[in-house]
Design an enzyme around this catalytic site. Sequence first.
Site, PDB file in Angstrom:
ATOM      1  N   CYS A   2       0.879  -1.173   0.000  1.00 14.61           N
ATOM      2  CA  CYS A   2       0.000   0.000   0.000  1.00 14.61           C
ATOM      3  C   CYS A   2       0.911   1.217   0.000  1.00 14.61           C
ATOM      4  CB  CYS A   2      -0.860   0.058   1.257  1.00 14.61           C
ATOM      5  SG  CYS A   2      -1.884  -1.395   1.512  1.00 14.61           S
ATOM      6  N   ARG A  27       1.265   1.572  -5.944  1.00 15.80           N
ATOM      7  CA  ARG A  27       1.376   0.658  -4.804  1.00 15.80           C
ATOM      8  C   ARG A  27       0.027   0.062  -4.396  1.00 15.80           C
ATOM      9  NH1 ARG A  27       6.265   1.003  -2.235  1.00 15.80           N
ATOM     10  NH2 ARG A  27       5.382   0.049  -0.388  1.00 15.80           N
ATOM     11  N   TRP A  71      -3.830  -1.614  -1.225  1.00 14.08           N
ATOM     12  CA  TRP A  71      -3.818  -2.852  -2.003  1.00 14.08           C
ATOM     13  C   TRP A  71      -4.165  -3.930  -0.995  1.00 14.08           C
ATOM     14  CZ3 TRP A  71      -3.917  -4.300  -6.843  1.00 14.08           C
ATOM     15  CH2 TRP A  71      -3.628  -5.628  -7.154  1.00 14.08           C
ATOM     16  N   ASN A  97       1.073   0.326   5.940  1.00 14.33           N
ATOM     17  CA  ASN A  97       1.486  -0.486   4.790  1.00 14.33           C
ATOM     18  C   ASN A  97       2.194  -1.692   5.361  1.00 14.33           C
ATOM     19  OD1 ASN A  97       2.637  -1.509   2.412  1.00 14.33           O
ATOM     20  ND2 ASN A  97       4.408  -0.165   2.618  1.00 14.33           N
ATOM     21  N   GLY A  98       1.697  -2.910   5.043  1.00 14.37           N
ATOM     22  CA  GLY A  98       2.344  -4.118   5.547  1.00 14.37           C
ATOM     23  C   GLY A  98       1.308  -5.129   5.990  1.00 14.37           C
ATOM     24  N   GLU A 469       7.712 -21.133 -19.573  1.00 17.28           N
ATOM     25  CA  GLU A 469       7.459 -19.758 -19.128  1.00 17.28           C
ATOM     26  C   GLU A 469       8.537 -18.814 -19.666  1.00 17.28           C
ATOM     27  OE1 GLU A 469       5.253 -17.899 -18.054  1.00 17.28           O
ATOM     28  OE2 GLU A 469       6.138 -16.296 -16.864  1.00 17.28           O
ATOM     29  N   LYS A 473       7.711 -15.521 -21.970  1.00 12.38           N
ATOM     30  CA  LYS A 473       8.182 -14.161 -21.677  1.00 12.38           C
ATOM     31  C   LYS A 473       8.929 -13.606 -22.893  1.00 12.38           C
ATOM     32  CE  LYS A 473       6.267 -13.291 -18.807  1.00 12.38           C
ATOM     33  NZ  LYS A 473       5.425 -14.016 -17.912  1.00 12.38           N
ATOM     34  N   GLU A 476       6.380 -12.713 -25.711  1.00 13.05           N
ATOM     35  CA  GLU A 476       5.457 -11.585 -25.534  1.00 13.05           C
ATOM     36  C   GLU A 476       6.178 -10.251 -25.348  1.00 13.05           C
ATOM     37  OE1 GLU A 476       2.886 -11.612 -22.100  1.00 13.05           O
ATOM     38  OE2 GLU A 476       4.390 -12.573 -20.862  1.00 13.05           O
ATOM     39  N   HIS A 492      12.779 -36.194 -30.751  1.00 12.36           N
ATOM     40  CA  HIS A 492      11.542 -36.695 -31.365  1.00 12.36           C
ATOM     41  C   HIS A 492      10.964 -35.692 -32.358  1.00 12.36           C
ATOM     42  CE1 HIS A 492      11.604 -40.164 -28.746  1.00 12.36           C
ATOM     43  NE2 HIS A 492      11.828 -39.339 -27.728  1.00 12.36           N
ATOM     44  N   LYS A 591      -3.485  -6.926 -19.995  1.00 10.60           N
ATOM     45  CA  LYS A 591      -3.087  -7.477 -18.692  1.00 10.60           C
ATOM     46  C   LYS A 591      -4.149  -8.439 -18.169  1.00 10.60           C
ATOM     47  CE  LYS A 591      -0.538  -7.570 -14.914  1.00 10.60           C
ATOM     48  NZ  LYS A 591       0.649  -8.434 -15.048  1.00 10.60           N
TER      49      LYS A 591
END
Length: 596
Positions: A2, A27, A71, A97-98, A469, A473, A476, A492, A591
């Site tokens: 946050c 944040r 957040w 924040n935390g 993955e 990355k 994209e 193969h 997103k």
Amino acid sequence: MCGIVGYAGRRNAQPILLDCLKRLEYRGYDSAGLAIVGDGLEVFKSKGEIAVLEASMPAMKGTVGIAHTRWATQGKPTTENAHPFSDCTGKLAIVHNGIISNFMDVRESLVNDGHKFTSETDTEVFAHLVEAEFKGDLMDAVFNALKRVDGTYAFAVVSEGSGDIVATRRESPLVVGLGDGENFIASDLTALLKYTNRMVYIHDGEVVRVSKDSVTIKNEKGELVTREPQKITWNLEDAEKGGYPHFMLKEIFEQPEAIHDSLLGRVESVDVEPFFAGNIFSSVKIVACGTSYYAGLVGKYIIEELAKIPVTVQISSEYRYSSAPRENPLVVLITQSGETADTLGAAREAKKRGNKTIGIANVVGSAITREVDHVIYTRAGPEIGVAATKTFVTQLVALYLLAMELGIQNKSLTAQARRSMIGSLRNLPRAVQDVLNQAEVIEALASKYAKARDMFFIGRSINYPIALEGALKTKEIAYIHGEGFPAGELKHGPLALLSKDSPVVAIAVKDRTYEKMLGNISEVSARGSPVIAIGYEGDTELARYVDDVIWVREIPPVFSPVPVIVALQLWAYYLAKARGCPIDKPKNIAKTVTVE
Ligand code: F6R
């Protein structure tokens, strides 16, 4: 994650706090609020972005105040759960924040003492603790309240009739900005750059009292601390991304903190026990899309190794239209946004099939949390870059924690084995930091191979999904045709594609497949493809087989996907940078995908 800010000065605090808060919106943006000390103490807060708060709030008069953008980690994103929080008297207000990891116990004891709570958050306990400890001096009250909380925090507190802000931190950022006849506090100096470039960093355990003319810092023992301010040379534009050129890079570098937050207060349990309630699951099905799907594939190896139960993994859009087999698995839906249409549809389908469901999500209160029986939050903080990075790594953390619970539940994992796994989990932030420290080396390597049109990624066992993955990355972000394969499959078919122009990235950590991996690397080299390996530090044998190596710290192989994927994120990022791609907003991709 946050954002908090505070102002003590001669000017009207409200517009200054709002302005600073907007620079912290990266944040968190699910609710916001502020508290102003004027004739009395006024608090205003609302659900939604800061713009919503701004449009709905009344004019508030006063020259001291604190503000927050949230957040959510504990308690849904609602107006009631927004900060600031007041105590029972309404005479003090706090922002945080935390995460307070022992808040349940503290809350229970405060309720027994007669305190009235208005929210579901962990934060609110601190307002009541300060109230309970207040004997006339706010700084003393904060010191005493801190003795009763565990976790991570940056707190700021104001009280009626006082010109002071009292603030403190432990493992969450806090900086004081020095002005002329006015002073500030913030989670991030970027919020304050418009007003001052003279900053004093507050250290863990310190408490600071900020008024318009003075700043007093005390350490944990209550001793006065003198610290010279630092002059910051950043401009406002740098500041938006905290000094990083892209959100993606910033988010890659936030991963040690994100892992740490995701583990906080949870290594003993992710609270699934009440949900399990005697159910012993004999199989697991993981359903997700894109990067979250690859996290699920890694999860298969983790759960099968730790809990010894079979796991199948399916892409959401395939799962939801497949026919239901007779089994009754635990269905785990992974989605960072919690809004992906296909994964939401899959969650409904799992319910229809009568399966128990767990969601692994990053956004508190997102749609998936209403579709599943139980949620494990990943606590990565907001992810702005389109490419998922820190949310992927924290999904892996959630899967390690879930696998341990399943292992304990069905007695496949002993308490001693679990303790050793916990030790390894706690070491992950350091292993990731080691990789981040090599960013320049990875950048130089990526520039060497950035002209490639095709690039292949190979891995075995738990690092096979990491190869997938890494390829995603690279596709994209860098617009290079990247493909991932299980290394044993090359012969193969895919070997036909290899040439000197197609670099191969080979993940070769020392696990039970290591010798086989060296054999696969030889097959690739024999076709003339350059090989870039990712291996354990000090592996001189591997270095002899390949053209270039990125080293990661040696850790138990089941945890190796975490540092390895961080190396591949940096690899993709620097490839994209060398190719001049729009890193945070790659073409054709959103997103959050809310269509089928
Ligand atoms: C790739 C990426 C996507 C998402 C996918 C699922 O970097 O971000 O592949 O992983 O769209 O999104 P969530 O996890 O929000 O369901």
